[in-house]
Design a protein around this motif. Structure first.
Motif, mmCIF file in Angstrom:
data_model
loop_
_atom_site.group_PDB
_atom_site.id
_atom_site.type_symbol
_atom_site.label_atom_id
_atom_site.label_comp_id
_atom_site.label_asym_id
_atom_site.label_seq_id
_atom_site.Cartn_x
_atom_site.Cartn_y
_atom_site.Cartn_z
ATOM 1 N N TRP A 1 0.882 -1.171 0.000
ATOM 2 C CA TRP A 1 0.000 0.000 0.000
ATOM 3 C C TRP A 1 0.910 1.208 0.000
ATOM 4 N N LEU B 1 -6.232 2.602 5.940
ATOM 5 C CA LEU B 1 -5.880 2.869 4.559
ATOM 6 C C LEU B 1 -5.726 4.358 4.272
ATOM 7 N N HIS C 1 -5.353 3.840 -5.640
ATOM 8 C CA HIS C 1 -4.309 4.437 -4.805
ATOM 9 C C HIS C 1 -2.910 4.007 -5.236
ATOM 10 N N ASN C 2 -2.695 2.718 -5.374
ATOM 11 C CA ASN C 2 -1.355 2.217 -5.694
ATOM 12 C C ASN C 2 -0.920 2.551 -7.113
ATOM 13 N N ASN D 1 -5.142 -3.292 -5.476
ATOM 14 C CA ASN D 1 -5.723 -2.987 -4.169
ATOM 15 C C ASN D 1 -4.730 -3.237 -3.050
ATOM 16 N N ALA D 2 -5.052 -2.720 -1.871
ATOM 17 C CA ALA D 2 -4.214 -2.987 -0.705
ATOM 18 C C ALA D 2 -4.105 -4.496 -0.521
ATOM 19 N N VAL E 1 -0.966 -2.405 7.230
ATOM 20 C CA VAL E 1 -0.414 -1.147 6.747
ATOM 21 C C VAL E 1 0.090 -0.308 7.913
#
Length: 928
Positions: free
Chosen positions: A273, A546, A566-567, A310-311, A541
């Motif tokens: 992440w 998040l 996000h990533n 995704n995370a 994380v």
């Protein structure tokens, strides 16, 4: 596992007795333990029956009970194969909690800790999973349907999954598992389309029907590369999990993390992440690269790539095995069969894309710091480097050049001479790079800051769930964040850069803080209580959420939610930046990015972030650059001498020597610390640093050729030793040395006070790069002298290096004569090549505007063969040939049949000088 429905009940009133109702099989529900928890906003009741069956009661509707593994079944699972059934952090896993999931609970002598360890709660061998209901042939492989009949312990199970397996090439298998009914987010990676099924795959694929699992084997050896039957597949809306065994303990990749190049499988967890944090062991860092490479017994290698943004986290255990956990998207795997580790990385890059060819000047030495304070101070540093005749290609500025830390501005007082400085750099054949952060200042009177006003008008910022620009805080204060998944944002970014370029004609761009970083958690208004911001499962994380030091996952972007994107933020910004540079300068773009994702190498390089001026950070840089070599981002390096803290003269000298061999070489430090550019040190240290840089500049033709091969076919530039010696297991854990390509072994000093260094020399002859003296190794650790002014560099037997008389910049160097070094093998042969073009034009190879030469030594004859030529080669001459390992002194040397003078030393080095041979014409040099 059985499922029973009970329409009404009040389980909270149950006592330790038999309930009035009976189960469908007629047996009473006798409760011996009862506990309740709030979970996901609802009441969870867990009852353990006298029979040993565990009952879950979710709300007032469903009773679900699992026959958890019997003690015999649980004890039959070896410790190394216990797959964690309760991976949540910050939870004390009790027997009740564990058995509520239908899993085995067994305490051990090894205590549980918050970052993992031997799990006390693990899956029993018969824990339910999906069943393979159907399997059919397709044009490219197989397609199947998976069904789950029993709910899992995470909400919103996806009951029916679609499985596809495509035999894309003989060495690449593509397996995808997704919802069969509703589309889910998939990463928009541009993978070349495959139209024909592989005819002779080097792998086999087998399935377990119930519970579902798949097994991938190497056809030639039968080695099991992937076996997912060892633990249940779980696929819910926000929790996906799949486990597999590994064929060996030699696992690499899975970045970005700080640690040894070879991963430890001792119950460790790696989190993915993107996060702004100084590189620290066990933390999720700036980039996300869910790709790993495994060395198998016997020297073969394979790789696995999970295409998911995704995370996620990967749990490693000593079986050896690993578990993928992600909280969105799909399970989209590519398996690469190699079998050579170099081929594995090439095959991976055939999917994600080969890296861009950098400009020649990008391989020179770069200098930067946060804290120059003024453009004149920056300029004085450049002039001092010239005065001491220390090579430098590029001068950078950090955020202090901006007015109020706002993008696309220049401080009118402190940096008023910046345009003149850039003009001076470019007149001297040097270049200028400045920093840009994605956060756009949002607090000024309307009409006073065009980037924000125009961005607001065009609607290109990331929005909150309320549909307004999400506001966070970065260097300039309150900021909005451009949505780089929106092509309109790319145009807005281009226009801003173009306006700035007219004032300051920069050559490259450094994009920082693009995880994206936010000095507050989420936004000025916080984040929503919904499950995008607070999912049922949060990977391990840093910060525990998040939105810790980044924007809310629920934020809305053009392509999807930030939860999914996000990533990808750094990648999307790099793509927009590289595209803008091409349009503005009409030359190869030079971009260095902090946050990265697979395919980033097509658009930018990477530096390893805000390290420290400590010797351990110098060491950690080597596994860092080797890992990014696996990830298809060859243009990589660390801040030489460290970013934060004050370096010592000895540390900086050693680090400058090492950094001279980073593919991307930049010295950078923070404000309020001592200067650490080479001119800031004593004459002895300054000279040592200068000599290291001159060595680099002499090797630029060789380094440039390595980058061409990376661009053309995905070769690595900085290379781990085992890539060249896969049969030598002693090389598998080496990350204190590295190779440039196949030819050059770099052995830096990483300890203070040392005047020697111990390095591993694989079997064969290795020649001292500077003198040509041979080192004969049987495959052993050898001690070599390493005074403070020296870094050990050795040339592998059988290779030919094109080098050049070094100048004070790459532009000056590129016109100097070549010196060719031939390091003979024990059979007196050698091979090498050279790629040459103008160093900056777009697509020179694709357009055929380049020169390519191949060098060979056989039967005492060196030959240069021109396979392709352009006008650039006509300006370059070959002045010197040095041949290492000539065992007997020759009587004569001829160049194209004409006798010429030569020298021969006792260390078996033959040298021919004053050749004046044109690079564009083939030639031969013979010694007898």
């Amino acid at each position: 596992m059985k499922v029973y429905q009970k329409l009404t009940s009040d389980t909270t009133q149950a006592t330790e007795s038999c309930a009035e109702e009976e189960a469908a099989d007629g047996k009473p529900l006798c409760i011996q333990k009862l506990s309740t928890w709030w979970l996901g906003g609802g009441l969870l009741t867990v009852a353990v029956l006298l029979s040993g069956v565990t009952v879950w009661v979710l709300g007032q509707v469903w009773w679900v009970w699992h026959e958890h593994g019997t003690p015999e079944k649980c004890s039959s699972v070896p410790e190394s194969l216990r797959f964690d059934c309760y991976p949540e952090r910050n939870v004390v896993v009790t027997q009740e909690l564990c058995e509520s999931r239908g899993c085995c609970f067994m305490e051990s002598d090894r205590p549980w800790d918050s970052r993992g360890g031997l799990p006390w709660c693990f899956y029993s061998p018969d824990f339910p999973s999906y069943a393979l209901e159907s399997l059919n042939q397709t044009e490219l492989g197989l397609k199947g349907l998976l069904t789950r009949k029993v709910k899992t312990y995470y909400p919103r199970d996806i009951e029916k999954l679609q499985l596809s397996a495509e035999f894309e090439t003989d060495t690449r298998l593509h397996i995808k598992i997704t919802d069969s009914r509703s589309p889910r987010y998939e990463v928009p990676l541009e993978v070349p389309r495959v139209r024909k099924r592989a005819e002779n795959p080097t792998y086999t694929l087998e399935f377990s029907k119930e519970p579902f699992g798949l097994v991938v084997k190497r056809r030639s050896s039968g080695t099991v590369l992937m076996n997912t039957t060892v633990a249940p597949l779980i696929f819910t809306d926000q929790f996906l999990q799949i486990s597999t065994t590994l064929p060996s303990k030699f696992l690499y990749g899975l970045g970005e993390h700080r640690g040894s190049f070879l991963h430890s499988l001792d119950w460790s967890t790696l989190t993915f992440w993107a996060r702004d944090v100084p590189p620290t062991e066990s933390y999720n860092l700036y980039g996300v690269h869910p790709f790993y490479l495994v060395m198998e017994e016997g020297g073969a290698a394979h790789g696995v790539f999970l295409l998911n943004s995704n995370a996620m986290e990967v749990a490693l255990q000593p079986a050896p095995a690993l578990t993928w956990r992600t909280i969105g998207g799909i399970l989209d795997f590519y398996i690469f069969l190699g079998p050579d580790p170099n081929l594995v990385v090439q095959q991976y890059q055939q999917v994600i894309g080969f890296p861009a060819m950098p400009p020649f000047w990008g391989l020179g030495f770069h200098l930067c710091r946060w804290g120059y304070e003024t453009s004149n101070m920056t300029w004085q540093t450049v002039k001092a480097m010239r005065n001491y005749r220390i090579p430098q290609d590029t001068q950078w500025n950090d955020i202090d050049y901006m007015e109020g830390y706002r993008d696309f501005t220049v401080d009118p007082e402190r940096f008023n001479t910046l345009p003149q400085m850039v003009e001076d750099l470019q007149k001297h054949g040097q270049y200028y790079v400045m920093i840009l952060d994605p956060g756009i200042s949002s607090t000024h009177p309307p009409g006073s800051y065009w980037p924000y006003d125009e961005g607001l008008r065009r609607g290109i910022f990331i929005n909150s769930t309320q549909g307004k620009p999400l506001i966070g805080q970065v260097w300039p204060g309150l900021t909005a964040f451009p949505d780089f998944s929106n092509l309109d944002t790319h145009q807005w970014w281009l226009e801003n850069l173009n306006l700035f370029y007219k004032h300051v004609p920069f050559d490259g761009i450094w994009i920082d803080m693009n995880e994206p970083s936010d000095f507050m958690d989420g936004s000025t208004e916080g984040c929503s209580p919904e499950e995008l911001d607070n999912p049922p499962y949060v990977p391990a994380v840093l910060g525990g959420s998040l939105f810790a030091k980044t924007i809310c996952p629920s934020a809305k972007q053009s392509a999807s939610t930030h939860y999914n994107l996000h990533n990808l933020y750094g990648l999307m910004e790099a793509k927009a930046t590289a595209s803008a540079l091409i349009k503005i300068r009409e030359k190869r773009p030079f971009v260095i990015s902090r946050s990265t994702f697979p395919s980033q190498g097509r658009y930018s390089g990477h530096w390893l972030g805000d390290n420290r001026s400590e010797k351990k950070d110098m060491y950690w840089s080597i596994p860092g650059l080797l890992s990014f070599s696996l990830f298809g981002i060859p243009l990589v390096g660390a801040d030489i001498c460290g970013f934060s803290g004050s370096t010592s003269e000895e540390l900086c000298t050693r680090w400058m020597q090492l950094g001279a061999f980073y593919p991307f070489s930049r010295n950078h430090n923070t404000q309020n610390e001592k200067a650490q550019d080479p001119t800031a040190f004593s004459p002895a240290a300054r000279t040592a640093m200068k000599e290291a840089l001159l060595t680099r500049y002499g090797l630029l033709p060789f380094l440039y050729t390595l980058f061409h091969r990376a661009h053309l076919q995905g070769d690595t530039v900085a290379r781990p030793l085992f890539f060249e010696f896969p049969q030598d297991e002693a090389t598998y854990s080496i990350d204190r040395q590295f190779l440039w390509g196949r030819s050059l072994l770099v052995t830096p000093v990483l300890e203070s006070g040392a005047d020697s260094v111990i390095g591993y020399f694989p079997r064969g002859v290795w020649y001292d790069y500077y003198t040509g003296s041979p080192v004969n190794s049987s495959g052993e650790n050898l001690k070599t002298a390493a005074p403070l002014d020296h870094i050990n560099v050795h040339v592998r037997e059988g290779t030919i290096l094109p080098t050049q008389t070094p100048g004070l910049s790459s532009w000056v160097s590129s016109g100097n004569p070549l010196r060719l070094i031939a390091a003979l093998s024990q059979s007196a042969s050698a091979w090498g090549d050279l790629f040459w073009d103008d160093g900056e034009s777009l697509d020179t190879f694709e357009r055929g505007d380049y020169s390519y030469l191949v060098f060979n030594v056989t039967q005492n004859t060196f030959t240069s063969t021109v396979l392709h030529s352009n006008v650039e080669a006509t300006y370059i001459t070959v002045d010197t040939l040095a041949v290492y390992g000539v065992r007997e002194q020759p009587k004569t040397v001829t160049v194209n049949g004409k006798e010429t003078p030569f020298s021969y030393l006792e260390n078996q080095v033959l040298t021919v000088t004053a050749l004046d041979l044109g690079l564009s014409q083939g030639f031969s040099i013979r010694w007898l």
